[in-house]
Design a protein around this motif. Structure first.
Motif, PDB file in Angstrom:
ATOM      1  N   ASP A   1      -1.255  12.972   3.437  1.00  0.00           N
ATOM      2  CA  ASP A   1      -0.077  12.762   4.287  1.00  0.00           C
ATOM      3  C   ASP A   1       1.165  12.483   3.451  1.00  0.00           C
ATOM      4  O   ASP A   1       2.251  13.008   3.732  1.00  0.00           O
ATOM      5  CB  ASP A   1      -0.313  11.592   5.252  1.00  0.00           C
ATOM      6  CG  ASP A   1      -1.328  11.912   6.336  1.00  0.00           C
ATOM      7  OD1 ASP A   1      -1.640  13.105   6.524  1.00  0.00           O
ATOM      8  OD2 ASP A   1      -1.817  10.973   6.982  1.00  0.00           O
ATOM      9  N   GLU A   2       1.006  11.667   2.414  1.00  0.00           N
ATOM     10  CA  GLU A   2       2.153  11.307   1.570  1.00  0.00           C
ATOM     11  C   GLU A   2       2.641  12.516   0.774  1.00  0.00           C
ATOM     12  O   GLU A   2       3.848  12.718   0.597  1.00  0.00           O
ATOM     13  CB  GLU A   2       1.746  10.176   0.630  1.00  0.00           C
ATOM     14  CG  GLU A   2       2.892   9.413   0.006  1.00  0.00           C
ATOM     15  CD  GLU A   2       3.714   8.618   0.999  1.00  0.00           C
ATOM     16  OE1 GLU A   2       4.921   8.421   0.724  1.00  0.00           O
ATOM     17  OE2 GLU A   2       3.166   8.198   2.035  1.00  0.00           O
ATOM     18  N   ILE A   3       1.711  13.337   0.299  1.00  0.00           N
ATOM     19  CA  ILE A   3       2.089  14.545  -0.436  1.00  0.00           C
ATOM     20  C   ILE A   3       2.775  15.537   0.492  1.00  0.00           C
ATOM     21  O   ILE A   3       3.751  16.207   0.113  1.00  0.00           O
ATOM     22  CB  ILE A   3       0.848  15.174  -1.104  1.00  0.00           C
ATOM     23  CG1 ILE A   3       0.338  14.249  -2.225  1.00  0.00           C
ATOM     24  CG2 ILE A   3       1.164  16.557  -1.674  1.00  0.00           C
ATOM     25  CD1 ILE A   3      -1.052  14.583  -2.728  1.00  0.00           C
ATOM     26  N   ALA A   4       2.298  15.629   1.734  1.00  0.00           N
ATOM     27  CA  ALA A   4       2.939  16.513   2.716  1.00  0.00           C
ATOM     28  C   ALA A   4       4.392  16.108   2.945  1.00  0.00           C
ATOM     29  O   ALA A   4       5.277  16.970   3.095  1.00  0.00           O
ATOM     30  CB  ALA A   4       2.164  16.485   4.029  1.00  0.00           C
TER      31      ALA A   4
ATOM     32  N   LEU B   1      -7.328  17.778  -3.218  1.00  0.00           N
ATOM     33  CA  LEU B   1      -7.851  16.498  -3.697  1.00  0.00           C
ATOM     34  C   LEU B   1      -9.316  16.361  -3.334  1.00  0.00           C
ATOM     35  O   LEU B   1      -9.766  16.817  -2.284  1.00  0.00           O
ATOM     36  CB  LEU B   1      -7.081  15.336  -3.068  1.00  0.00           C
ATOM     37  CG  LEU B   1      -5.561  15.309  -3.252  1.00  0.00           C
ATOM     38  CD1 LEU B   1      -4.982  14.050  -2.621  1.00  0.00           C
ATOM     39  CD2 LEU B   1      -5.194  15.398  -4.722  1.00  0.00           C
ATOM     40  N   ASP B   2     -10.055  15.701  -4.217  1.00  0.00           N
ATOM     41  CA  ASP B   2     -11.452  15.397  -3.933  1.00  0.00           C
ATOM     42  C   ASP B   2     -11.826  14.123  -4.674  1.00  0.00           C
ATOM     43  O   ASP B   2     -11.099  13.668  -5.564  1.00  0.00           O
ATOM     44  CB  ASP B   2     -12.358  16.553  -4.361  1.00  0.00           C
ATOM     45  CG  ASP B   2     -13.622  16.645  -3.512  1.00  0.00           C
ATOM     46  OD1 ASP B   2     -13.982  15.652  -2.850  1.00  0.00           O
ATOM     47  OD2 ASP B   2     -14.258  17.720  -3.523  1.00  0.00           O
ATOM     48  N   ILE B   3     -12.951  13.549  -4.294  1.00  0.00           N
ATOM     49  CA  ILE B   3     -13.433  12.314  -4.875  1.00  0.00           C
ATOM     50  C   ILE B   3     -14.565  12.618  -5.850  1.00  0.00           C
ATOM     51  O   ILE B   3     -15.405  13.481  -5.592  1.00  0.00           O
ATOM     52  CB  ILE B   3     -13.937  11.358  -3.765  1.00  0.00           C
ATOM     53  CG1 ILE B   3     -12.797  11.050  -2.796  1.00  0.00           C
ATOM     54  CG2 ILE B   3     -14.522  10.086  -4.349  1.00  0.00           C
ATOM     55  CD1 ILE B   3     -11.596  10.406  -3.432  1.00  0.00           C
TER      56      ILE B   3
ATOM     57  N   ALA C   1       1.079   9.698  -5.013  1.00  0.00           N
ATOM     58  CA  ALA C   1       1.395  11.028  -4.471  1.00  0.00           C
ATOM     59  C   ALA C   1       2.404  11.759  -5.343  1.00  0.00           C
ATOM     60  O   ALA C   1       2.269  12.967  -5.590  1.00  0.00           O
ATOM     61  CB  ALA C   1       1.924  10.890  -3.044  1.00  0.00           C
ATOM     62  N   VAL C   2       3.413  11.052  -5.826  1.00  0.00           N
ATOM     63  CA  VAL C   2       4.407  11.666  -6.714  1.00  0.00           C
ATOM     64  C   VAL C   2       3.728  12.140  -7.996  1.00  0.00           C
ATOM     65  O   VAL C   2       3.987  13.254  -8.486  1.00  0.00           O
ATOM     66  CB  VAL C   2       5.541  10.677  -7.033  1.00  0.00           C
ATOM     67  CG1 VAL C   2       6.441  11.227  -8.143  1.00  0.00           C
ATOM     68  CG2 VAL C   2       6.373  10.401  -5.791  1.00  0.00           C
ATOM     69  N   ALA C   3       2.858  11.299  -8.549  1.00  0.00           N
ATOM     70  CA  ALA C   3       2.142  11.694  -9.768  1.00  0.00           C
ATOM     71  C   ALA C   3       1.290  12.938  -9.532  1.00  0.00           C
ATOM     72  O   ALA C   3       1.289  13.870 -10.346  1.00  0.00           O
ATOM     73  CB  ALA C   3       1.261  10.534 -10.242  1.00  0.00           C
ATOM     74  N   ILE C   4       0.568  12.970  -8.437  1.00  0.00           N
ATOM     75  CA  ILE C   4      -0.281  14.123  -8.117  1.00  0.00           C
ATOM     76  C   ILE C   4       0.570  15.378  -7.919  1.00  0.00           C
ATOM     77  O   ILE C   4       0.225  16.465  -8.416  1.00  0.00           O
ATOM     78  CB  ILE C   4      -1.133  13.822  -6.873  1.00  0.00           C
ATOM     79  CG1 ILE C   4      -2.210  12.788  -7.224  1.00  0.00           C
ATOM     80  CG2 ILE C   4      -1.775  15.096  -6.318  1.00  0.00           C
ATOM     81  CD1 ILE C   4      -2.929  12.213  -6.032  1.00  0.00           C
TER      82      ILE C   4
ATOM     83  N   ARG D   1       0.833  -1.202   0.000  1.00  0.00           N
ATOM     84  CA  ARG D   1       0.000   0.000   0.000  1.00  0.00           C
ATOM     85  C   ARG D   1       0.867   1.251   0.000  1.00  0.00           C
ATOM     86  O   ARG D   1       0.533   2.245  -0.648  1.00  0.00           O
ATOM     87  CB  ARG D   1      -0.955   0.023   1.199  1.00  0.00           C
ATOM     88  CG  ARG D   1      -1.940   1.187   1.114  1.00  0.00           C
ATOM     89  CD  ARG D   1      -3.020   1.132   2.158  1.00  0.00           C
ATOM     90  NE  ARG D   1      -2.549   1.554   3.484  1.00  0.00           N
ATOM     91  CZ  ARG D   1      -3.331   1.701   4.543  1.00  0.00           C
ATOM     92  NH1 ARG D   1      -4.631   1.430   4.441  1.00  0.00           N
ATOM     93  NH2 ARG D   1      -2.852   2.086   5.701  1.00  0.00           N
ATOM     94  N   GLU D   2       2.000   1.202   0.712  1.00  0.00           N
ATOM     95  CA  GLU D   2       2.895   2.356   0.734  1.00  0.00           C
ATOM     96  C   GLU D   2       3.458   2.625  -0.665  1.00  0.00           C
ATOM     97  O   GLU D   2       3.579   3.781  -1.083  1.00  0.00           O
ATOM     98  CB  GLU D   2       4.035   2.119   1.725  1.00  0.00           C
ATOM     99  CG  GLU D   2       5.046   3.255   1.818  1.00  0.00           C
ATOM    100  CD  GLU D   2       4.419   4.595   2.181  1.00  0.00           C
ATOM    101  OE1 GLU D   2       4.945   5.630   1.738  1.00  0.00           O
ATOM    102  OE2 GLU D   2       3.390   4.619   2.898  1.00  0.00           O
ATOM    103  N   LYS D   3       3.801   1.566  -1.412  1.00  0.00           N
ATOM    104  CA  LYS D   3       4.273   1.754  -2.786  1.00  0.00           C
ATOM    105  C   LYS D   3       3.184   2.417  -3.631  1.00  0.00           C
ATOM    106  O   LYS D   3       3.458   3.327  -4.417  1.00  0.00           O
ATOM    107  CB  LYS D   3       4.631   0.394  -3.407  1.00  0.00           C
ATOM    108  CG  LYS D   3       5.911  -0.228  -2.911  1.00  0.00           C
ATOM    109  CD  LYS D   3       6.143  -1.553  -3.631  1.00  0.00           C
ATOM    110  CE  LYS D   3       7.345  -2.288  -3.076  1.00  0.00           C
ATOM    111  NZ  LYS D   3       7.515  -3.622  -3.715  1.00  0.00           N
ATOM    112  N   PHE D   4       1.976   1.923  -3.474  1.00  0.00           N
ATOM    113  CA  PHE D   4       0.825   2.466  -4.202  1.00  0.00           C
ATOM    114  C   PHE D   4       0.641   3.943  -3.889  1.00  0.00           C
ATOM    115  O   PHE D   4       0.526   4.786  -4.794  1.00  0.00           O
ATOM    116  CB  PHE D   4      -0.418   1.658  -3.817  1.00  0.00           C
ATOM    117  CG  PHE D   4      -1.729   2.264  -4.229  1.00  0.00           C
ATOM    118  CD1 PHE D   4      -2.274   2.019  -5.470  1.00  0.00           C
ATOM    119  CD2 PHE D   4      -2.436   3.079  -3.354  1.00  0.00           C
ATOM    120  CE1 PHE D   4      -3.497   2.564  -5.847  1.00  0.00           C
ATOM    121  CE2 PHE D   4      -3.658   3.639  -3.719  1.00  0.00           C
ATOM    122  CZ  PHE D   4      -4.183   3.385  -4.968  1.00  0.00           C
ATOM    123  N   LEU D   5       0.602   4.283  -2.599  1.00  0.00           N
ATOM    124  CA  LEU D   5       0.357   5.662  -2.180  1.00  0.00           C
ATOM    125  C   LEU D   5       1.492   6.588  -2.593  1.00  0.00           C
ATOM    126  O   LEU D   5       1.256   7.713  -3.041  1.00  0.00           O
ATOM    127  CB  LEU D   5       0.162   5.717  -0.666  1.00  0.00           C
ATOM    128  CG  LEU D   5      -1.128   5.088  -0.127  1.00  0.00           C
ATOM    129  CD1 LEU D   5      -1.060   4.970   1.391  1.00  0.00           C
ATOM    130  CD2 LEU D   5      -2.346   5.903  -0.537  1.00  0.00           C
TER     131      LEU D   5
END
Length: 286
Positions: free
Chosen positions: A246-249, A264-266, A213-216, A205-209
């Protein structure tokens, strides 16, 4: 403007009406496996609605890379028979009405900016997270198709030597987990297992996030949209946006040269998004 809205999917085709600024489902049909039946069934559906309503045009959401200048659906999809010829004039001839066609991810983005999570924005990026990662970019209320119709194809981004679609898809996250554990779990289950004491689920999950986050972060600092909207099944997990924030921060704190935090929004329109976006596209084009 009264319209017929059509959402072409690999399994079913949704058909709705847009009358008095309201979208109403009419019916669905099974997606044909050949062009002749496709033409016949869509024409029958359009004629049935025309018999009961005064219709001004047909708005279509489709898979593939839609070339607005030529009326050709380029690229590839599960429906090879709709690609690489001038399909728009063919449909207009059969329907007796003006026709617009736009890519389904672009339609979903147009829907969110018209009536969804990005309403009131003039720019946004839309990320669709599923088997791979796709999406759309809207700048000044217009879809950015790109010079080669690759605008919004975020899954091709290279992060840590791999494509984003390999790293930030729940499907590939589950495949990595299952290969290591011998299990047969889906992405939703692996994502949720990371909240337990399962270290492999936490790692995957950390790899996924991190990849997402890097892409965003890169999208925000390349196009600077007002919002970045996330779609796909995993977007409905209430943990996703807080974890991404949190990851982007962490990235912002590490890099220290920027203070811009993506908003970000859904996505909100879900099953109606492609139909509503097809309507918005028709209204822009006609």
């Amino acid at each position: 403007m009264n319209l017929i809205a059509i959402d072409i999917g690999g399994t079913t085709i949704k058909i709705a009406t847009w009358i008095n600024q309201k979208l109403k489902m009419a019916f669905t049909i099974d997606t044909p496996d050949n062009l002749d039946t496709f033409y016949e069934e869509l024409t029958d559906a359009v004629n049935e609605i025309k018999a009961n309503h005064n219709i001004d045009g047909v708005a279509i959401s489709s898979p593939g890379a839609v070339n607005k200048a030529t009326g050709v659906i380029e690229g590839a999809s599960a429906l090879p028979y709709i690609h690489n010829f001038k399909i728009v004039p063919e449909l207009e001839k059969r329907f007796g009405l003006p026709v617009s066609i736009e890519n389904d991810a672009n339609c979903a983005a147009l829907a969110e900016i018209a009536d969804g999570a990005a309403k009131g924005c003039s720019s946004m990026a839309f990320l669709v997270i599923g088997t791979g990662v796709g999406g759309s970019i809207i700048i000044n209320n217009q879809i950015w198709h790109g010079a080669h119709l690759y605008g919004g194809e975020f899954g091709f981004m290279i992060i840590d030597g791999k494509q984003l679609s390999e790293l930030a898809s729940p499907v590939t996250m589950a495949k990595r987990y299952n290969k290591k554990t011998g299990k047969d779990f889906d992405g939703k289950t692996v994502f949720e297992l990371a909240d337990t004491d399962d270290p492999i689920a936490q790692e995957e999950r950390e790899k996924f996030l991190h990849a997402l986050a890097v892409a965003i972060f890169n999208i925000q600092h390349s196009f600077d949209p007002e919002k970045i909207i996330i779609g796909g099944g995993i977007s409905q997990n209430p943990e996703l946006v807080p974890l991404l924030d949190d990851e982007i921060a962490k990235l912002i704190n590490k890099i220290k040269v920027t203070t811009i935090k993506p908003i970000l929004d859904i996505c909100t329109l879900k099953n109606e998004a492609n139909l509503r976006g097809a309507v918005a596209d028709f209204e822009k084009e006609h």
